[in-house]
Design an enzyme around this catalytic site. Sequence first.
Site, PDB file in Angstrom:
ATOM      1  N   GLY A 513      -9.417   4.917   7.154  1.00 18.48           N
ATOM      2  CA  GLY A 513      -9.416   4.244   5.855  1.00 18.48           C
ATOM      3  C   GLY A 513      -8.335   3.197   5.772  1.00 18.48           C
ATOM      4  N   GLY A 515      -5.911   1.274   2.537  1.00 19.32           N
ATOM      5  CA  GLY A 515      -5.577   1.146   1.136  1.00 19.32           C
ATOM      6  C   GLY A 515      -4.640  -0.021   0.905  1.00 19.32           C
ATOM      7  N   PHE A 517      -1.674   0.143   0.438  1.00 19.96           N
ATOM      8  CA  PHE A 517      -0.421   0.469   1.120  1.00 19.96           C
ATOM      9  C   PHE A 517      -0.497   0.188   2.608  1.00 19.96           C
ATOM     10  CE2 PHE A 517      -3.239   3.977   0.280  1.00 19.96           C
ATOM     11  CZ  PHE A 517      -3.621   4.325   1.550  1.00 19.96           C
ATOM     12  N   GLY A 518      -1.707   0.253   3.175  1.00 23.07           N
ATOM     13  CA  GLY A 518      -1.874   0.114   4.610  1.00 23.07           C
ATOM     14  C   GLY A 518      -2.939   1.056   5.132  1.00 23.07           C
ATOM     15  N   PRO A 519      -3.048   1.208   6.463  1.00 28.63           N
ATOM     16  CA  PRO A 519      -4.112   2.015   7.066  1.00 28.63           C
ATOM     17  C   PRO A 519      -3.829   3.516   6.985  1.00 28.63           C
ATOM     18  CG  PRO A 519      -2.703   1.116   8.770  1.00 28.63           C
ATOM     19  CD  PRO A 519      -2.219   0.526   7.472  1.00 28.63           C
ATOM     20  N   LYS A 534      -0.725   8.325   6.580  1.00 25.77           N
ATOM     21  CA  LYS A 534      -0.738   7.097   5.778  1.00 25.77           C
ATOM     22  C   LYS A 534       0.444   6.240   6.220  1.00 25.77           C
ATOM     23  CE  LYS A 534      -0.044   5.832   0.902  1.00 25.77           C
ATOM     24  NZ  LYS A 534       0.000   6.382  -0.476  1.00 25.77           N
ATOM     25  N   ASP A 631      -3.171   5.293 -11.492  1.00 25.30           N
ATOM     26  CA  ASP A 631      -4.129   4.638 -10.587  1.00 25.30           C
ATOM     27  C   ASP A 631      -5.247   5.598 -10.190  1.00 25.30           C
ATOM     28  OD1 ASP A 631      -5.188   2.512  -9.181  1.00 25.30           O
ATOM     29  OD2 ASP A 631      -3.995   2.869  -7.378  1.00 25.30           O
TER      30      ASP A 631
END
Length: 817
Positions: A513, A515, A517-519, A534, A631
């Site tokens: 995935g 996001g 924020f990053g992968p 994450k 969120d």
Amino acid sequence: MNMNQTVLMLLLHITSIFLMLSICISLDTIAVHKYITDGETIVSENEKFELGFFSPGSSKHRYLGIWFKNTSPHEVVWVANRETPLINTSGTVKLDNQGILSLVNGSGAVIWSSNSFVSITSVNPIAQLLDSGNLVIKDATSVIWQSFDYPGDTFISGMKLGKNLITGRELYLTSWRSSDDPSTGEYTVGFLMEECRYPQVYIKKNSVIETRIGPYDGVEFAGLPNYKHNPNHIYTVDMVAHQKEMYFKYTSNLTASSLKSTVNPSGILEISQLNHRNNEWMSDHTMPVDYCDNYGLCGPYGSCSTATSPTCECLKGFELLNPNNWTSGCTRSRALDCGPGEDFITFSSMKLPDTQNAVFNASLSLQECEVACKDNCSCTAYANPNMTAGGVGCLLWFGDLIDVRVYSQNGQDLHVRLAATELSELNMVSQSKRKRVLTLVISTSSALVFLLAVSYACLKKYRTSRMNRRGNWYALRKKNTDVRIEDLDELPFFSLQQIAKATDNFSINNKIGEGSFGPVYKGVLEDGQEVAIKRLSETSKQGLVEFKNEVICIAKLQHRNLVKLLGYCVHGNEMILIYEYTANKSLDTILFDETKCLMLDWPQRLNIIHGIARGILYLHQDSRLQIIHRDLKPGNILLDGDMNPKVSDFGLAREFVGSDTAATTRKVVGTYGYISPEYAVHGQFSVKSDVFSFGVLVLEIVSGKKNRGFYHKDHNDNLLGHAWRLFREGRTSEFMDASLHDVCNVSEVLRSIHVGLLCVQHHAHDRPTMLSVVLMLVSEGVLPQPKQPAFFTGESDNEVQSVSSVNEDTLTQLYGR
């Protein structure tokens, strides 16, 4: 011949005028031997109220009732034959010369009667509907009977609720059995009205107290923790007490205002006012307000507070009687002996205890009240319940103090009797604490001055940033070294080498995935445990602050519907979080995929809705840290192998303390389509912002469609507007995902949509709390009617000055005008 015809026509014309005048004059009355049949109504003089026949909800039965005119839907305030409905439209209302108003069916049998009669000397009784909503039967000199003496589920301005001290008759509200059945339901709203007792309000279910509102504080009932006394409020509550009767009434301060208090079939008391500009009802208060409004929740001498966890604690000077059962309450740490050293400890901002075992004296001042309590060894506490300026009055309690809670505002002072030895210990502890605090302040101040000087010198000398306060980051040095976060010893720390090995050096094959924020990578630890990793990217707008926020936040949260943080890694510029692995990834990857969505049958979708609700409730109320997520969206709901939901991504979360459940910011963060209107436009966020996001989630889960980008050929509404349109038109079932039509419990689907619409109402104060949401989802009671939702897609560019998005829709800057 022509002359005669002309005279005849003139007479007929005059007669018709008089008949019309007679009809106009009597629009609000029923005269003797006059009839009103089904389909006919009478209307009060200024057209505020209407009396006639109606069928509630989906029922086909007919009832005689009074409702507010010119509001949609009709808000019924009184029902004559609530226990004996008519089965068809053959009903007739008539008044006889004895002053008895009767409702008869098609066979002539009396279904309901006022049971009133006039004396022989009275003449020409009439029944008249007044502009107050009161139906009266009167003669030329007096009122013989009135509907206000027989209240149903609604209390309106001008009515009395209380007790006749001569006859012992009480006037109280009783709920309908359901929205389709106005017969007497399970709930009542009644008053404690006894001489020398202080009045308060109870909501009872089958005679068992569920909620206590009050006591009356001279202005309002004190059981409204979020209500501030306002002399300009649209209504005032008055208590009237004399030898014959005690009662409450409220009157409007605005002639154009209409008010009502209704107890619904679920036992919720709602106070509403009518907006005459659009003829819509607006909710002013609902009771019970929160979890602490459950009667006697913490037992005798226990105090409830929604700002603490756990919510129950013993009053000072008392200790828990049974650790496994709070309803047993607390007992004194030191027994009373009526000695000279006994005194009182004051608790502020409290809801005063149940006054059933209290005595009231209206003439004593607070000082006199203290003396009276001290002189009586059986007196356990005292208070002045009167909050009006200069108000006097004395409440003395004899026995246990029950149903006490802490209010963030609108609370009162309670003075509780304690033994001399207990007070001595408390005073010693207090003095010791003061000394420790004073010593700590002096030493900390000195140390702080010294540290500031040293820090300044180091900054000048080395040009590096160091942070030396507890709970902050250690500075990241330029060389790549592992860095740990203070105060997180209980959370495992992973080295970058361990993470690289678990992900096969961050192989693209393990990427699951991406996001804002990053992968996100799937990894396997040395012990074989599968994890989700994450990794904060260098281009991410989630920086150090957000990363630290997420680590510290999630590390202290434990709930089955929140994703579990297993560890973290900080190495040079690398910032990594290690989570439990969820086999089915995020909700959006399944819900919005035409093929995968078939995996989600209705029981699974309902389980996901319930799980998300429980997770958010935990964040708002039950966790050690009380959190606003900010969120919530399908991409942040992870699904494990059994499709159980896990709320994730706490980088934007904000902690709140006590009553500080709302804030304003100039930097709006979140995801467009899920953030509430007051947050997007004005930067105002609260727990109700999460409620709005949850409502959007519910509607997306039921429909299988995204709110943002939703299209319908017949209109330009977004998903929320489409759901609202179908709800108003009675076509709610058309909103559900087509794959669910033949394999779902329709009532559960409709209830979920209804709750979703309540959550996305435009105004934050109209939305329920998450506690109310959870209760509504699992119960079968009648739900309140939702108001128009926020139509986000209809906003113009001048309302939102700038939107900068990251990863599809995530907002990082959105400023309201």
